[in-house]
Design a protein around this motif. Structure first.
Motif, PDB file in Angstrom:
ATOM      1  N   ARG A  31      53.089 -41.320  -0.858  1.00  0.00           N
ATOM      2  CA  ARG A  31      52.449 -40.161  -1.497  1.00  0.00           C
ATOM      3  C   ARG A  31      53.232 -39.728  -2.732  1.00  0.00           C
ATOM      4  O   ARG A  31      52.647 -39.385  -3.771  1.00  0.00           O
ATOM      5  CB  ARG A  31      52.346 -39.006  -0.502  1.00  0.00           C
ATOM      6  N   GLY A  55      46.197 -45.417   1.765  1.00  0.00           N
ATOM      7  CA  GLY A  55      44.983 -45.516   2.569  1.00  0.00           C
ATOM      8  C   GLY A  55      45.211 -46.270   3.863  1.00  0.00           C
ATOM      9  O   GLY A  55      44.729 -45.867   4.925  1.00  0.00           O
ATOM     10  N   GLU A  65      39.018 -40.260   7.479  1.00  0.00           N
ATOM     11  CA  GLU A  65      38.434 -39.462   6.388  1.00  0.00           C
ATOM     12  C   GLU A  65      39.444 -39.260   5.266  1.00  0.00           C
ATOM     13  O   GLU A  65      39.098 -39.339   4.083  1.00  0.00           O
ATOM     14  CB  GLU A  65      37.950 -38.109   6.916  1.00  0.00           C
ATOM     15  N   ASP A  66      40.702 -39.016   5.639  1.00  0.00           N
ATOM     16  CA  ASP A  66      41.745 -38.820   4.632  1.00  0.00           C
ATOM     17  C   ASP A  66      42.066 -40.108   3.896  1.00  0.00           C
ATOM     18  O   ASP A  66      42.593 -40.081   2.775  1.00  0.00           O
ATOM     19  CB  ASP A  66      43.023 -38.285   5.295  1.00  0.00           C
ATOM     20  N   LEU A  68      39.911 -42.314   2.832  1.00  0.00           N
ATOM     21  CA  LEU A  68      38.874 -42.694   1.869  1.00  0.00           C
ATOM     22  C   LEU A  68      39.224 -42.383   0.408  1.00  0.00           C
ATOM     23  O   LEU A  68      39.089 -43.268  -0.449  1.00  0.00           O
ATOM     24  CB  LEU A  68      37.541 -42.033   2.242  1.00  0.00           C
ATOM     25  N   PRO A  69      39.665 -41.141   0.067  1.00  0.00           N
ATOM     26  CA  PRO A  69      39.916 -40.848  -1.353  1.00  0.00           C
ATOM     27  C   PRO A  69      40.904 -41.785  -2.034  1.00  0.00           C
ATOM     28  O   PRO A  69      40.601 -42.310  -3.123  1.00  0.00           O
ATOM     29  CB  PRO A  69      40.415 -39.393  -1.322  1.00  0.00           C
ATOM     30  N   PRO A  70      42.097 -42.059  -1.442  1.00  0.00           N
ATOM     31  CA  PRO A  70      43.006 -42.981  -2.138  1.00  0.00           C
ATOM     32  C   PRO A  70      42.448 -44.393  -2.243  1.00  0.00           C
ATOM     33  O   PRO A  70      42.653 -45.072  -3.256  1.00  0.00           O
ATOM     34  CB  PRO A  70      44.284 -42.946  -1.288  1.00  0.00           C
ATOM     35  N   GLU A  72      39.232 -45.248  -2.426  1.00  0.00           N
ATOM     36  CA  GLU A  72      38.162 -45.243  -3.427  1.00  0.00           C
ATOM     37  C   GLU A  72      38.748 -45.207  -4.832  1.00  0.00           C
ATOM     38  O   GLU A  72      38.253 -45.879  -5.751  1.00  0.00           O
ATOM     39  CB  GLU A  72      37.237 -44.050  -3.194  1.00  0.00           C
ATOM     40  N   LYS A  73      39.825 -44.433  -5.002  1.00  0.00           N
ATOM     41  CA  LYS A  73      40.493 -44.400  -6.312  1.00  0.00           C
ATOM     42  C   LYS A  73      41.116 -45.757  -6.619  1.00  0.00           C
ATOM     43  O   LYS A  73      41.059 -46.243  -7.755  1.00  0.00           O
ATOM     44  CB  LYS A  73      41.574 -43.312  -6.312  1.00  0.00           C
ATOM     45  N   LYS A  76      38.481 -48.185  -7.857  1.00  0.00           N
ATOM     46  CA  LYS A  76      38.093 -47.953  -9.254  1.00  0.00           C
ATOM     47  C   LYS A  76      39.141 -48.518 -10.216  1.00  0.00           C
ATOM     48  O   LYS A  76      38.807 -49.141 -11.230  1.00  0.00           O
ATOM     49  CB  LYS A  76      37.899 -46.455  -9.497  1.00  0.00           C
ATOM     50  N   CYS A  90      41.048 -53.724  -1.579  1.00  0.00           N
ATOM     51  CA  CYS A  90      40.486 -52.367  -1.528  1.00  0.00           C
ATOM     52  C   CYS A  90      39.165 -52.353  -0.762  1.00  0.00           C
ATOM     53  O   CYS A  90      38.955 -51.518   0.122  1.00  0.00           O
ATOM     54  CB  CYS A  90      40.240 -51.837  -2.944  1.00  0.00           C
TER      55      CYS A  90
END
Length: 303
Positions: A31, A55, A65-66, A68-70, A72-73, A76, A90
């Motif tokens: 982190r 992730g 759920e937590d 997913l954001p890293p 998904e980033k 990208k 990924c």
């Protein structure tokens, strides 16, 4: 050292901590690395790997759920870099997370996206995982013929081409999907190959849950429950080093065997349910369909 050098060292430290099963400290370092990469406007492959690491560690802890954001980033950024390997990693991990959350459409889409990044001869964990998640997603959609076809490649590797851990992983993953698609005879044949002979021992900790499940299910079919129970208890004196999903599966396999022996398994099933209460329902659904998750009465059926 400049931030770029620091990030490489941080990722290495986190990786070593994760190998020692210190997920909490590894996640803290990752982190911090993600934050440093953002503050320094670093968007290279090291930033993607840190995000994937974040992730993965969250996923291992059951925090889907937590995770997913890293991830998904990371996806990208990997697309922006046009890095085939990172895009595959990924997408494969996103397929895992979406599947554990019970979102089969997204699971299938990400798994197919991941498989585009790998050749048919790739045997890395990400390609095995993507194939498995595609099969599980298709099973969840009741597309059983497609599901079986999607995982056929997993049992066709030859020992001289790939390491034993990948052979075992492929057999276990295909066995799960084939069993849930209704072909129990082939599933048991695959699982037997994955748990006997040179593959009698677990080759990679990431497949502990599947390995324990099939050892238990085959023992029930072969009337070798006592030996299997002793085997799993010796192999897994503790499950603390496993990820949350595998913990539940290993404990359920042992509890299933104890139930078949007629021994008291109330405490074991209580612990299984406690673990599953921390995880999304889709995890228990797979266990239930394969026969190593008891309902309220504390019994499990087996294949």
């Amino acid at each position: 050292m400049d931030p770029f050098q620091q990030l490489h060292i941080m990722l290495t430290r986190a990786w070593l901590l994760a190998l020692r099963h210190n997920t909490t400290d590894a996640l803290e370092i990752v982190r911090a690395g993600v934050q440093m990469a953002g503050d320094s406007a670093i968007a290279s492959s090291i930033a993607v790997r840190l995000l994937i690491g974040q992730g993965n560690l969250l996923s291992m802890s059951g925090q889907y759920e937590d995770a997913l954001p890293p991830l998904e980033k990371a996806a990208k950024l990997a697309n922006r870099l046009d890095n085939r390997t990172l895009k595959g990693e990924c997408a494969s991990q996103l397929a895992v997370v979406e599947g554990r959350l019970g979102r089969s459409n997204a699971q299938i889409d990400w798994a197919r996206e991941a498989l585009k990044a790998f050749s048919r001869t790739d045997w890395c964990a990400a390609s095995i995982g993507a194939t498995y998640e595609l099969g599980l997603g298709l099973v969840a959609e009741a597309r059983y013929t497609e599901a079986q076809s999607s995982v056929q490649s997993l049992s066709r590797w030859r020992a001289r081409d790939v390491p034993e851990w990948a052979i075992q992983a492929g057999l276990l993953c295909e066995a799960d999907v084939v069993a849930m698609s209704g072909n129990q005879r082939r599933a048991c044949s695959l699982a037997r190959k994955a748990t006997t002979g040179s593959l009698r021992q677990l080759q990679h900790v990431a497949y502990a849950g599947q390995f324990a499940r099939w050892v238990a299910l085959l023992a029930i079919r072969d009337a070798k429950v006592v030996d299997a129970c002793d085997r799993l208890r010796h192999m897994f004196p503790t499950t603390a080093h496993l990820d949350r999903k595998d913990e539940a599966e290993v404990l359920a396999a042992i509890a299933t065997l104890l139930s078949k022996l007629g021994n008291s398994s109330v405490n074991e099933w209580r612990e299984v349910r406690r673990k599953l209460a921390e995880l999304p329902p889709a995890v228990a659904t797979v266990m239930r369909r394969l026969g190593t998750y008891a309902d309220v009465d504390g019994t499990a059926t087996g294949v």
